[in-house]
Write a protein that holds these residues in place. Sequence first.
Motif, PDB file in Angstrom:
ATOM      1  N   TRP A   5       7.267  -4.648  -2.737  1.00 61.23           N
ATOM      2  CA  TRP A   5       6.470  -3.570  -3.324  1.00 61.23           C
ATOM      3  C   TRP A   5       5.545  -2.974  -2.270  1.00 61.23           C
ATOM      4  O   TRP A   5       5.497  -1.765  -2.077  1.00 61.23           O
ATOM      5  N   TRP A   6       4.772  -3.841  -1.589  1.00 65.62           N
ATOM      6  CA  TRP A   6       3.820  -3.361  -0.593  1.00 65.62           C
ATOM      7  C   TRP A   6       4.520  -2.841   0.665  1.00 65.62           C
ATOM      8  O   TRP A   6       4.008  -1.950   1.339  1.00 65.62           O
ATOM      9  N   THR A   7       5.701  -3.371   0.952  1.00 68.18           N
ATOM     10  CA  THR A   7       6.501  -2.825   2.047  1.00 68.18           C
ATOM     11  C   THR A   7       6.876  -1.382   1.748  1.00 68.18           C
ATOM     12  O   THR A   7       6.781  -0.504   2.625  1.00 68.18           O
ATOM     13  N   ALA A   8       7.287  -1.116   0.500  1.00 70.16           N
ATOM     14  CA  ALA A   8       7.642   0.254   0.103  1.00 70.16           C
ATOM     15  C   ALA A   8       6.439   1.184   0.206  1.00 70.16           C
ATOM     16  O   ALA A   8       6.567   2.329   0.654  1.00 70.16           O
ATOM     17  N   VAL A   9       5.271   0.704  -0.184  1.00 70.90           N
ATOM     18  CA  VAL A   9       4.054   1.519  -0.095  1.00 70.90           C
ATOM     19  C   VAL A   9       3.753   1.864   1.361  1.00 70.90           C
ATOM     20  O   VAL A   9       3.454   3.024   1.690  1.00 70.90           O
ATOM     21  N   LEU A  10       3.842   0.880   2.245  1.00 64.51           N
ATOM     22  CA  LEU A  10       3.566   1.128   3.663  1.00 64.51           C
ATOM     23  C   LEU A  10       4.603   2.054   4.292  1.00 64.51           C
ATOM     24  O   LEU A  10       4.254   2.934   5.094  1.00 64.51           O
TER      25      LEU A  10
ATOM     26  N   ALA B 233       6.280   4.361   2.717  1.00 64.42           N
ATOM     27  CA  ALA B 233       6.008   5.701   2.180  1.00 64.42           C
ATOM     28  C   ALA B 233       4.830   6.341   2.912  1.00 64.42           C
ATOM     29  O   ALA B 233       4.865   7.533   3.237  1.00 64.42           O
ATOM     30  N   ALA B 234       3.802   5.553   3.184  1.00 62.14           N
ATOM     31  CA  ALA B 234       2.641   6.082   3.908  1.00 62.14           C
ATOM     32  C   ALA B 234       3.033   6.491   5.325  1.00 62.14           C
ATOM     33  O   ALA B 234       2.603   7.545   5.822  1.00 62.14           O
TER      34      ALA B 234
ATOM     35  N   GLY C  88      10.210   0.575  -7.694  1.00 68.04           N
ATOM     36  CA  GLY C  88       9.243  -0.152  -8.507  1.00 68.04           C
ATOM     37  C   GLY C  88       9.926  -0.842  -9.681  1.00 68.04           C
ATOM     38  O   GLY C  88       9.664  -2.016  -9.970  1.00 68.04           O
TER      39      GLY C  88
ATOM     40  N   LEU D 255      10.947   6.031  -5.125  1.00 70.25           N
ATOM     41  CA  LEU D 255       9.836   5.091  -5.310  1.00 70.25           C
ATOM     42  C   LEU D 255       9.772   4.561  -6.745  1.00 70.25           C
ATOM     43  O   LEU D 255       9.516   3.372  -6.957  1.00 70.25           O
TER      44      LEU D 255
END
Length: 120
Positions: free
Chosen positions: A101-106, A108-109, A23, A19
């Motif tokens: 960025w937000w794809t990676a966050v989702l 990861a969740a 970033g 991650l």
Amino acid sequence: MMSASAYKLLHFLGIFMTLLALGGIFVNSSLPADQQGRWRRLAGLTHGIGLVIVLVAGFGLLARLELGFELWVSLKLLIWLAFGALIVAARKHPGQGVLLWWTAVLLAAAAAYLGHYQPF
């Protein structure tokens, strides 16, 4: 053989490395090419090493906990592949850093949910 706690710690280390690298890659890809420099290489290495650690420690943890290859494990493997593809997407589409960025966050969740609850 390592303990389950050691495998879990290594798994998390790989996740953090992946991650962090993504970033950096997303931010770096938005810079002009002449300013990207050595950070691109460092982030790429960190990303690759992190992915390997995640995979090896994840399978080690599955073996240590004597868990089978269930649907949630397959879904986590697909997410792992998606994390691998995000570095390529960042290089091919540098203007899409915020979306990636937000794809990676989702992702990861979703991976955290699957690993914690093991719903399937």
